[in-house]
Design a protein around this motif. Structure first.
Motif, short mmCIF file in Angstrom:
data_model
loop_
_atom_site.label_atom_id
_atom_site.label_comp_id
_atom_site.label_asym_id
_atom_site.label_seq_id
_atom_site.Cartn_x
_atom_site.Cartn_y
_atom_site.Cartn_z
N ARG A 162 0.85 -1.20 0.00
CA ARG A 162 0.00 0.00 0.00
C ARG A 162 0.88 1.24 0.00
NH1 ARG A 162 -5.47 1.19 3.36
NH2 ARG A 162 -5.60 3.43 3.01
N GLN A 163 0.58 2.17 -0.92
CA GLN A 163 1.37 3.39 -1.03
C GLN A 163 0.45 4.60 -0.81
OE1 GLN A 163 3.25 5.75 -1.28
NE2 GLN A 163 5.28 4.86 -1.21
N GLU A 164 0.32 4.99 0.45
CA GLU A 164 -0.59 6.08 0.79
C GLU A 164 -0.10 7.43 0.24
OE1 GLU A 164 -4.26 6.95 3.15
OE2 GLU A 164 -3.34 5.20 2.20
N PHE A 165 1.21 7.59 0.08
CA PHE A 165 1.73 8.85 -0.46
C PHE A 165 1.39 8.98 -1.94
CE2 PHE A 165 4.47 9.83 3.24
CZ PHE A 165 4.22 11.19 3.31
N ILE A 166 1.42 7.88 -2.71
CA ILE A 166 0.96 7.94 -4.09
C ILE A 166 -0.50 8.32 -4.13
CG2 ILE A 166 0.51 6.59 -6.17
CD1 ILE A 166 3.01 5.03 -5.67
N LEU A 167 -1.29 7.74 -3.24
CA LEU A 167 -2.71 8.07 -3.17
C LEU A 167 -2.92 9.55 -2.88
CD1 LEU A 167 -5.44 6.60 -3.40
CD2 LEU A 167 -5.41 6.32 -0.93
N LEU A 168 -2.13 10.10 -1.96
CA LEU A 168 -2.23 11.53 -1.64
C LEU A 168 -1.87 12.37 -2.87
CD1 LEU A 168 -2.60 13.82 0.41
CD2 LEU A 168 -0.19 13.54 1.03
N SER A 169 -0.80 12.00 -3.55
CA SER A 169 -0.42 12.71 -4.76
C SER A 169 -1.52 12.65 -5.81
CB SER A 169 0.87 12.09 -5.32
OG SER A 169 1.19 12.62 -6.57
N ASP A 170 -2.16 11.48 -5.92
CA ASP A 170 -3.23 11.30 -6.91
C ASP A 170 -4.43 12.19 -6.63
OD1 ASP A 170 -1.68 9.38 -8.13
OD2 ASP A 170 -2.88 7.67 -7.48
N THR A 189 -1.81 8.48 -18.31
CA THR A 189 -2.51 8.85 -17.08
C THR A 189 -1.73 8.25 -15.90
OG1 THR A 189 -4.67 9.04 -16.00
CG2 THR A 189 -4.18 6.94 -17.06
N VAL A 190 -2.30 8.35 -14.71
CA VAL A 190 -1.57 7.97 -13.49
C VAL A 190 -1.28 6.47 -13.42
CG1 VAL A 190 -2.40 9.91 -12.13
CG2 VAL A 190 -3.73 7.80 -12.19
N LEU A 191 -0.16 6.13 -12.80
CA LEU A 191 0.16 4.72 -12.56
C LEU A 191 -0.74 4.15 -11.48
CD1 LEU A 191 2.16 2.33 -13.10
CD2 LEU A 191 3.52 3.22 -11.20
N GLY A 192 -1.01 4.95 -10.44
CA GLY A 192 -1.83 4.47 -9.33
C GLY A 192 -1.00 3.68 -8.33
N PRO A 193 -1.57 3.40 -7.16
CA PRO A 193 -0.82 2.75 -6.09
C PRO A 193 -0.88 1.23 -6.09
CG PRO A 193 -2.93 3.49 -5.25
CD PRO A 193 -2.89 3.89 -6.71
N PHE A 194 -1.49 0.61 -7.13
CA PHE A 194 -1.70 -0.85 -7.09
C PHE A 194 -0.91 -1.59 -8.17
CE2 PHE A 194 -5.65 0.93 -5.23
CZ PHE A 194 -5.48 0.44 -3.94
N TYR A 195 0.15 -0.98 -8.68
CA TYR A 195 1.05 -1.69 -9.59
C TYR A 195 2.05 -2.45 -8.72
CZ TYR A 195 4.16 -2.62 -13.54
OH TYR A 195 4.92 -3.23 -14.52
N VAL A 196 1.63 -3.62 -8.28
CA VAL A 196 2.40 -4.38 -7.29
C VAL A 196 2.51 -5.83 -7.73
CG1 VAL A 196 1.57 -2.89 -5.42
CG2 VAL A 196 0.35 -5.01 -5.92
N GLY A 197 3.36 -6.55 -7.02
CA GLY A 197 3.40 -8.01 -7.18
C GLY A 197 3.96 -8.45 -8.52
N GLU A 198 3.55 -9.64 -8.92
CA GLU A 198 4.11 -10.29 -10.09
C GLU A 198 3.15 -10.22 -11.27
OE1 GLU A 198 6.30 -14.50 -11.31
OE2 GLU A 198 5.14 -14.36 -9.47
N HIS A 199 3.66 -9.79 -12.42
CA HIS A 199 2.89 -9.81 -13.66
C HIS A 199 3.46 -10.93 -14.53
CE1 HIS A 199 1.54 -5.97 -12.15
NE2 HIS A 199 0.66 -5.89 -13.12
N LYS A 200 2.92 -12.13 -14.38
CA LYS A 200 3.45 -13.29 -15.09
C LYS A 200 3.07 -13.23 -16.57
CE LYS A 200 3.28 -16.55 -11.21
NZ LYS A 200 2.69 -17.83 -10.71
N PRO A 201 4.02 -13.52 -17.47
CA PRO A 201 3.66 -13.64 -18.89
C PRO A 201 2.66 -14.78 -19.07
CG PRO A 201 6.04 -13.45 -18.62
CD PRO A 201 5.46 -13.66 -17.25
N MET A 202 1.57 -14.49 -19.78
CA MET A 202 0.52 -15.47 -19.98
C MET A 202 0.17 -15.57 -21.46
SD MET A 202 -2.07 -14.92 -16.77
CE MET A 202 -1.49 -15.11 -15.08
#
Length: 303
Positions: A68-76, A99-112
């Motif tokens: 969770r990135q509350e500072f990104i949320l504040l910036s947004d 547009t904005v990246l947002g605070p939920f670009y997290v974890g693993e993005h597996k090639p599918m």
């Protein structure tokens, strides 16, 4: 010991950065001091108000975690993220809007593989997304990594779920464009949702009588060699929050008409549960260079 009035103090603080070796850092610090001092002077800021601001920022930092990135949320929600985006992308030259990246670009993005249902374990109305990545002249770009992620039918991202560590990623993946620049996948129809309101940023939004909602969208990060990385959303036409997005992220070019279909076969020739929805969108990439953002490592709130 020098004595300063309110105007002389600003000049003295600015002068204190005179020996900063990096000229850009020097400029940024000087302008930051001028802006902050100007705000205090213009508003006649009280001790209690400044103490409240310090406490608020402290609580924003304390709310941040690996997921969770509350500072990104504040910036947004203050429009800063979109302003930074705007000044860095003034000339799009026909390229897809950012547009904005947002605070939920997290974890693993597996090639599918193309056609994968990235929300197979979720309830919701089914949707087929077909897309293409091209240069500004319409030439297809092959072998391009495209990260996608979006909220579920309840308005939550996978990393917000308490069972994320055991359940793993959902509604998030990476696809690689084919020789014609195309990629496609199955998922669920996104819904509009509120930003988290259990932290200081959400409390600020509610206390100022702003609504906390974002219109329905899918995030895309397109990283094509020889082109500027593209961070964007595709929004769903007709959403009631398109004109009042809490993070000011909507642009007309990014709104897609999503068709409701009753065909028993989806565009890839495989069977469909009727009714379903079809999103079609083409990404136009601007020549250039740049490093694409990296996902934050996701973890549960208690980790």
């Amino acid at each position: 010991m020098p004595q300063f009035n309110d105007t002389e103090l600003t000049a003295a603080v600015v002068k204190s950065f005179e020996e900063t070796p990096d000229p850009r850092v020097k400029f940024l610090m000087e302008e930051l001091v001028k802006a902050l001092h100007g705000f205090v002077r213009k508003t006649d800021l009280s001790f209690d108000e400044w103490a409240y601001a310090i406490d608020f920022l402290t609580r924003v930092g304390q709310k941040c975690s690996a997921s969770r990135q509350e500072f990104i949320l504040l910036s947004d929600v203050l429009g800063v993220s979109m302003l930074v985006d705007a000044v860095n992308h003034r000339e799009r030259e026909g390229a897809t809007e950012t547009t904005v990246l947002g605070p939920f670009y997290v974890g693993e993005h597996k090639p599918m593989p193309h056609g994968t249902d990235i929300s197979a374990n979720l309830t919701g109305e089914r949707m087929f997304v077909q897309s293409r990545v091209t240069d500004l002249k319409g030439k297809p770009l092959a072998g391009v990594a495209v990260d996608v992620w979006h909220a579920d039918d309840d308005g939550y991202y996978d990393s917000q779920r308490p069972d994320y560590e055991t359940a793993g990623p959902s509604s998030r993946a990476r696809f690689i464009t084919d020789a014609d620049g195309r990629f496609f996948f199955r998922t669920i129809l996104p819904c509009s949702y509120p930003i988290p309101t259990d932290g200081p940023v959400g409390q600020m939004i509610l206390q100022t009588r702003r609504h906390p909602n974002r219109p329905a969208h899918i995030h895309f990060l397109v990283d094509a060699p020889g082109h500027e990385p593209l961070v964007t959303h595709v929004f769903i036409e007709g959403d009631k929050y398109l004109d009042s997005d809490v993070v000011f992220g909507v642009k007309n070019d990014l709104v897609s008409r999503v068709e409701k279909r009753t065909d028993q076969v989806m565009p890839d020739g495989k069977s469909a549960e009727a009714p379903w929805h079809l999103m079609t969108y083409e990404f136009r990439m601007k020549p250039g260079q740049g490093a694409a953002p990296k996902p934050m490592m996701a973890a549960t709130e208690d980790a």
